[in-house]
Design a protein around this motif. Structure first.
Motif: not given
Length: 201
Positions: A34-35, A46-48, A60-61, A92-96
């Motif tokens: 996701i940009s 989008a991340r959620l 991850a969360m 954001d950290a969890a997403y990546w």
């Protein structure tokens, strides 16, 4: 790890990055996602959505320290409430983290390249700011040019991706040392630090 040539790297102004770290950076550039920034409505939504689609996302969360009640999470998803700054960073950290884990197998496949391996471009350190008398010497300067090597050792690529996923810098350093020893000849130590590493995988 073997004794590397650059014992006091940077002391006289040389510019570069440890090879293992540059290897991790190059792997990270292979991951798309996701940009939109996490603090934008679109980026957060989008991340959620990505994180709440699977058990792996919830894991991850949890690893990232996102510890909120189901009610709070549902309010975030419904855009009724917004996470605070700390939780935005954790999301954001969890997403990546999840993206990295989800694309690991694809990264290995791309680097294996059907058994042909991957051509690696190694750009040497920048000594332009170093006094001439402090540089590595005329003979070495001639050898410190951009090098292209084809790394066909598929186990190396598996190890590199796994180490990158685990943030295991010591393993990445060892892998880079092995690549240098295997492909750069007697002057391999001169590439312990590099300006950058790239490939087209």
């Amino acid at each position: 790890m073997a004794h590397w040539r650059w014992i006091h790297f940077g002391h006289y102004g040389a510019q570069g990055t440890p090879g293992g770290e540059a290897l991790g950076i190059a792997l990270g550039r292979m991951v798309s996602g996701i940009s939109s920034p996490v603090d934008s409505d679109r980026g957060l939504a989008a991340r959620l959505n990505y994180l709440t689609k699977s058990d792996a996302g919830y894991e991850a969360m949890d690893r990232a320290g996102v510890h909120v009640s189901p009610r709070t999470l549902m309010a975030w998803l419904a855009e009724e409430r917004s996470p605070n700054k700390a939780n935005l960073a954790r999301l954001d950290a969890a997403y990546w983290d999840l993206r990295r884990r989800n694309v690991a197998a694809d990264l290995k496949r791309r680097l294996h390249n059907s058994g042909r391996g991957t051509r690696v471009e190694i750009n040497p350190v920048d000594e332009s700011r170093v006094d001439r008398k402090r540089q590595r010497g005329e003979g070495l300067r001639r050898r410190l040019s951009t090098r292209d090597v084809n790394v066909r050792d598929l186990i190396i690529w598996d190890r590199a991706v796994d180490a990158w996923m685990d943030d295991d810098q010591a393993e990445l350093d060892d892998i880079w040392q092995q690549i240098c020893q295997d492909h750069l000849g007697t002057d391999w130590e001169a590439y312990a630090y590099v300006d950058s590493i790239g490939w087209d995988a």
